[in-house]
Design a protein around this motif. Sequence first.
Motif, short mmCIF file in Angstrom:
data_model
loop_
_atom_site.label_atom_id
_atom_site.label_comp_id
_atom_site.label_asym_id
_atom_site.label_seq_id
_atom_site.Cartn_x
_atom_site.Cartn_y
_atom_site.Cartn_z
N LEU A 1 4.38 -13.49 -1.11
CA LEU A 1 5.55 -14.44 -0.67
C LEU A 1 5.69 -14.74 0.83
O LEU A 1 5.87 -15.85 1.53
CB LEU A 1 6.97 -14.06 -1.13
CG LEU A 1 7.21 -14.19 -2.77
CD1 LEU A 1 8.44 -13.70 -3.04
CD2 LEU A 1 7.39 -15.71 -2.99
N ALA A 2 5.48 -13.77 1.54
CA ALA A 2 5.64 -13.68 3.06
C ALA A 2 4.54 -14.34 4.03
O ALA A 2 4.89 -14.79 5.03
CB ALA A 2 6.18 -12.29 3.48
N ARG A 3 3.40 -14.02 3.17
CA ARG A 3 2.05 -14.84 4.16
C ARG A 3 2.49 -16.41 4.15
O ARG A 3 1.62 -16.95 5.07
CB ARG A 3 0.98 -14.47 3.49
CG ARG A 3 0.60 -14.99 2.10
CD ARG A 3 -0.83 -14.67 1.78
NE ARG A 3 -1.03 -15.31 0.51
CZ ARG A 3 -1.64 -14.59 -0.48
NH1 ARG A 3 -2.45 -13.72 -0.27
NH2 ARG A 3 -1.84 -15.29 -1.66
N ASP B 1 6.90 -6.21 9.53
CA ASP B 1 6.81 -6.40 7.94
C ASP B 1 5.39 -6.06 7.52
O ASP B 1 4.39 -6.07 8.09
CB ASP B 1 7.37 -7.61 7.47
CG ASP B 1 6.56 -8.80 8.32
OD1 ASP B 1 5.09 -8.92 7.72
OD2 ASP B 1 6.96 -9.66 8.95
N ALA B 2 5.44 -5.97 6.17
CA ALA B 2 3.98 -5.68 5.40
C ALA B 2 2.90 -6.79 5.78
O ALA B 2 1.88 -6.32 5.83
CB ALA B 2 4.31 -5.48 3.67
N VAL B 3 3.34 -7.98 5.94
CA VAL B 3 2.08 -8.96 6.19
C VAL B 3 1.58 -8.87 7.60
O VAL B 3 0.52 -8.68 7.81
CB VAL B 3 2.99 -10.46 5.94
CG1 VAL B 3 1.57 -11.41 6.51
CG2 VAL B 3 3.43 -10.71 4.64
N SER B 4 2.67 -8.62 8.50
CA SER B 4 2.02 -8.28 9.88
C SER B 4 1.14 -7.07 9.87
O SER B 4 0.26 -7.12 10.77
CB SER B 4 3.14 -8.63 10.84
OG SER B 4 4.05 -9.60 10.67
N ARG B 5 1.63 -6.18 9.22
CA ARG B 5 0.77 -4.91 9.31
C ARG B 5 -0.58 -5.19 8.92
O ARG B 5 -1.49 -4.48 9.30
CB ARG B 5 1.63 -3.88 8.63
CG ARG B 5 2.71 -3.19 9.30
CD ARG B 5 3.60 -2.33 8.47
NE ARG B 5 3.04 -1.65 7.51
CZ ARG B 5 3.76 -0.97 6.50
NH1 ARG B 5 4.95 -1.17 6.14
NH2 ARG B 5 2.99 -0.19 5.39
N LYS B 6 -0.60 -5.94 7.78
CA LYS B 6 -1.97 -6.24 7.13
C LYS B 6 -3.00 -6.73 8.08
O LYS B 6 -4.02 -6.43 8.26
CB LYS B 6 -1.77 -7.01 5.93
CG LYS B 6 -2.85 -7.13 4.99
CD LYS B 6 -2.42 -7.50 3.72
CE LYS B 6 -3.64 -7.78 2.69
NZ LYS B 6 -4.17 -9.08 2.83
N GLU B 7 -2.31 -7.95 9.10
CA GLU B 7 -2.86 -8.65 9.98
C GLU B 7 -3.53 -7.68 11.09
O GLU B 7 -4.57 -7.61 11.61
CB GLU B 7 -2.14 -9.62 10.52
CG GLU B 7 -2.18 -10.74 9.42
CD GLU B 7 -1.06 -11.84 10.14
OE1 GLU B 7 -0.55 -12.91 9.48
OE2 GLU B 7 -0.33 -11.86 11.10
N LEU B 8 -2.41 -6.84 11.38
CA LEU B 8 -2.80 -5.94 12.48
C LEU B 8 -3.95 -5.10 12.15
O LEU B 8 -4.82 -4.82 12.93
CB LEU B 8 -1.50 -4.99 12.75
CG LEU B 8 -1.85 -3.94 13.90
CD1 LEU B 8 -1.66 -4.31 15.17
CD2 LEU B 8 -0.69 -2.82 13.74
N TRP B 9 -3.99 -4.54 10.88
CA TRP B 9 -5.31 -3.64 10.66
C TRP B 9 -6.32 -4.32 10.48
O TRP B 9 -7.65 -3.97 10.80
CB TRP B 9 -4.93 -2.77 9.23
CG TRP B 9 -3.81 -1.57 9.69
CD1 TRP B 9 -2.48 -1.59 9.38
CD2 TRP B 9 -4.38 -0.36 10.14
NE1 TRP B 9 -2.17 -0.53 9.98
CE2 TRP B 9 -3.06 0.38 10.35
CE3 TRP B 9 -5.56 0.19 10.45
CZ2 TRP B 9 -3.01 1.74 10.74
CZ3 TRP B 9 -5.52 1.51 11.07
CH2 TRP B 9 -4.43 2.13 11.23
#
Lengths: 245, 302
Positions: free
Chosen positions: A237-239, B165-173
Amino acid sequence: MEIAISVKNMVKKFGDFVANDHLNFEVYQGEIFGFLGANGAGKTTAIKILCGISSPSSGELMVAGYNIYKNRDKVKKSIGYMSQKFSLYDDLSIAENIEFYGGIYGLSRQIIKQKTAEYIHELALESYEKMRVIDLPLGIKQKLAFSVAVIHQPKIVFLDEPTSGVDPITRRQFWEMIYREAANGTTVFVTTHYMDEAEYCNRVSIMVDGRIEALGTPSELKNQYSASSMEEVFIHLARKATRID
Amino acid sequence: MQSAISIQNLSKHYADNQALKSINCEIQPGELFGFIGPDGAGKTSLFRILTSLLLPDQGQAKVLGFDVVSDYKAIREQVGYMPGRFSLYQDLTVEENLKFFAGVFKSNLAENYYLIEDIYQQILPFKHRRAGKLSGGMKQKLALSCALIHKPQVLLLDEPSTGVDAVSRKELWEMLHKLKMEGITILVSTPYMDEAAKCDRVALMQKGKILSIDTPTNIIKAFPHTLGAVKSPLMNPLLQVLKQSKLIHSAYLFGENIHVVCKLGIDFVQLEQELISKGVVEWQYQIINAGIEDCFMELMNK
């Protein structure tokens, strides 16, 4: 089921910017409600409104049985609040913090004394009693902050990222405190970035770009998005978010 | 091969708080190395010592062969550091901050722009905005750009994913894995146990001590017990029953499951019998592999 929070068409604008775009949801009394969303999705704005520290631009809102426009003071007396950033006063001792918050909520001296003894015993704070809060380990500080946030037995307690940075064992002890409080009938409204904690909630909402994109029990949401975990649901959802934060 | 980072018996205390208790650790060039632990583990103190911003009480640390005390000038030229707290100039714009940091390191934007392009492009529309007026996510992207603009050999990121948030964390990694491809040695600290899996090797830290250093796979392999994931429609009552059971070594909430380890010599069939005798019928279990967080909690209890 008794409704603790009712939000209808809530809008909050800052100039042209729509921080909360027609939010609609209800939270039941005694429920653990997870309020999730990407950074910048508008969670903090919504929480401030629900706690009575900010006014919505439009919409109908009932919190703890009170109209937020007419009875803001009554709302404030019926809720508790803690976050990682703000909870206790660092330069006061444990007892002084309890006394201070108890006093703010109008508890009698006798009850404050009783609560102080109760918290020190329950959280095993005997060896920390004389310390200032700044010197307490974070885990203990957060558990105490939660106890203090519900010292006046509020109908609803708002927890804004309460477990951020806390060790994994303490994090779980903290959630057991949340379960106990909810079992006593308190509504728990909680935000977190730990997606495993989303699973501990009765229901969860996920905000994206100022709107609530999904709302349901963790298993409903996982089914709906064919996901194996809440993390997958959240990322799905958030992406899609277009707001840059 | 010479270690990129070499830490020997490093200790640091503040008043009566022992922040680091005789830490030892070797990090190889090009490694993506994670320091995993909660607040108070000593991660920030360690990073500040390695970047020469804090003096150790005892022990020795070398970065790229340079001593953190005597060769601090050489270290500062070679490392990029992103502190946990936003530390750029709030009253300079995005672009001015980046130019300033490039200038301090006698570099310029053009020279190493390829390194930061992916991140910097996302904040490019705001290049004339003052850093203090940026949102949290944008601040972090700018801070990472500034830490990279001189193409450091070693990059230290102190809790870059906290509060993110979980999305930005994924991008960071994903970003960190790209930087690793450039040959940069990367040290990351994080309180999120699940991020250990993204690192080549990790040190699990708690209260100033390293509990374990290894690859995430080896740490998981070393988990000494059979682990069961237990599920029930009524999780908290089940948890309370499990915690009171004498057959249980540990029982922790884990997302939609409770992770259970039985005491030595007890198996799940025996546990099942006990639960049935206590009237708990609606539950299922499955034997699973441990995760880093299971290992961390096991080590904490030792």
